[in-house]
Design a protein around this motif. Structure first.
Motif, mmCIF file in Angstrom:
data_model
loop_
_atom_site.group_PDB
_atom_site.id
_atom_site.type_symbol
_atom_site.label_atom_id
_atom_site.label_comp_id
_atom_site.label_asym_id
_atom_site.label_seq_id
_atom_site.Cartn_x
_atom_site.Cartn_y
_atom_site.Cartn_z
ATOM 1 N N MET A 1 0.846 -1.178 0.000
ATOM 2 C CA MET A 1 0.000 0.000 0.000
ATOM 3 C C MET A 1 0.892 1.241 0.000
ATOM 4 O O MET A 1 1.887 1.306 0.710
ATOM 5 N N ALA A 2 0.543 2.226 -0.778
ATOM 6 C CA ALA A 2 1.337 3.455 -0.902
ATOM 7 C C ALA A 2 1.320 4.242 0.397
ATOM 8 O O ALA A 2 0.329 4.265 1.121
ATOM 9 N N ALA A 3 2.431 4.902 0.672
ATOM 10 C CA ALA A 3 2.543 5.732 1.872
ATOM 11 C C ALA A 3 1.763 7.030 1.675
ATOM 12 O O ALA A 3 1.588 7.507 0.553
ATOM 13 N N ASN A 4 1.299 7.578 2.777
ATOM 14 C CA ASN A 4 0.599 8.860 2.748
ATOM 15 C C ASN A 4 1.566 9.930 2.259
ATOM 16 O O ASN A 4 2.674 10.056 2.775
ATOM 17 N N LYS A 5 1.154 10.726 1.291
ATOM 18 C CA LYS A 5 2.027 11.761 0.741
ATOM 19 C C LYS A 5 2.162 12.952 1.678
ATOM 20 O O LYS A 5 3.145 13.677 1.622
ATOM 21 N N THR A 6 1.164 13.160 2.535
ATOM 22 C CA THR A 6 1.205 14.290 3.453
ATOM 23 C C THR A 6 1.807 13.829 4.770
ATOM 24 O O THR A 6 1.157 13.136 5.551
ATOM 25 N N GLN A 7 3.062 14.197 4.979
ATOM 26 C CA GLN A 7 3.779 13.816 6.189
ATOM 27 C C GLN A 7 4.442 15.042 6.797
ATOM 28 O O GLN A 7 4.713 16.030 6.106
ATOM 29 N N ALA A 8 4.714 14.958 8.094
ATOM 30 C CA ALA A 8 5.413 16.055 8.772
ATOM 31 C C ALA A 8 6.782 16.250 8.133
ATOM 32 O O ALA A 8 7.447 15.281 7.753
ATOM 33 N N THR A 9 7.181 17.505 7.974
ATOM 34 C CA THR A 9 8.473 17.836 7.376
ATOM 35 C C THR A 9 9.260 18.730 8.325
ATOM 36 O O THR A 9 8.731 19.195 9.339
ATOM 37 N N ALA A 10 10.486 18.998 7.969
ATOM 38 C CA ALA A 10 11.322 19.927 8.732
ATOM 39 C C ALA A 10 11.298 21.316 8.105
ATOM 40 O O ALA A 10 12.026 22.211 8.538
ATOM 41 N N ALA A 11 10.461 21.515 7.095
ATOM 42 C CA ALA A 11 10.391 22.809 6.407
ATOM 43 C C ALA A 11 9.892 23.895 7.357
ATOM 44 O O ALA A 11 9.162 23.626 8.318
ATOM 45 N N SER A 12 10.258 25.112 7.075
ATOM 46 C CA SER A 12 9.921 26.249 7.920
ATOM 47 C C SER A 12 8.484 26.724 7.704
ATOM 48 O O SER A 12 8.090 27.036 6.578
ATOM 49 N N VAL A 13 7.735 26.796 8.783
ATOM 50 C CA VAL A 13 6.377 27.350 8.731
ATOM 51 C C VAL A 13 6.446 28.830 8.362
ATOM 52 O O VAL A 13 5.642 29.319 7.564
#
Length: 138
Positions: free
Chosen positions: A1-13
C-alpha cells in the motif's frame, strides 16, 4: 500500500507564510498558530508542502489503509484560509451556524479573514474536532 504523501516535514512554517500568505493574511495565520498550538499543546509543523499542522494521530480505516496525520491544521489557499475540522456532529453543525462568514466542505472550513468569525465559536469548533479525532483514533 502506498505511503501517505502528506507527512510532517522539517520545512519552515515561517517560510511557508512568507511564500503563500498575503500581508492581510499574515496576522490571521499567526492567530491560528497561537490558537491551534494552545488547543493541541503542540508546535506548528509543516505537513507536506502546504498544511500547518499541530500534533499527530495514527489512523486505520476499515479498508486497511493506515497512516499518520496532524491532529489540527490549516492552510493558505489563495485568498482564503482553510482550517481542517471534523464538523459532522450535531453539536459541530450548531457551532457552524453561529460561526460567521464561511463556507464548508467535508472537512475544510474556508474563511477569508478571522474578523468575519466569532472567534470563541471557532475555538469551540476546533476543540470539538480535536476531541472527536482523539475519541475516534485514540
Amino acid at each position: 500500500m502506498a505511503a501517505n504523501k502528506t507527512q510532517a516535514t522539517a520545512a519552515s512554517v515561517e517560510a511557508y507564510f512568507d511564500e503563500r500568505a498575503s500581508e492581510a493574511q499574515r496576522p490571521d495565520c499567526e492567530a491560528l498558530v497561537a490558537l491551534l498550538s494552545r488547543l493541541t499543546g503542540e508546535p506548528a509543523v509543516l505537513w507536506g508542502p502546504s498544511i500547518v499542522g499541530f500534533g499527530r494521530y495514527r489512523y486505520r480505516y476499515e479498508s486497511g489503509r493506515e497512516g499518520e496525520m496532524c491532529l489540527a491544521g490549516f492552510a493558505v489557499r489563495g485568498k482564503e484560509l482553510v482550517v481542517y475540522v471534523d464538523a459532522e456532529s450535531e453539536a459541530q453543525q450548531a457551532r457552524l451556524a453561529t460561526l460567521g462568514k464561511h463556507r464548508i466542505g467535508k472537512s475544510c472550513l474556508y474563511v477569508k479573514r478571522l474578523a468575519d468569525l466569532d472567534l470563541a465559536v471557532l475555538e469551540a469548533l476546533v476543540a470539538g474536532s480535536i476531541a472527536e479525532t482523539r475519541r475516534r483514533y485514540g
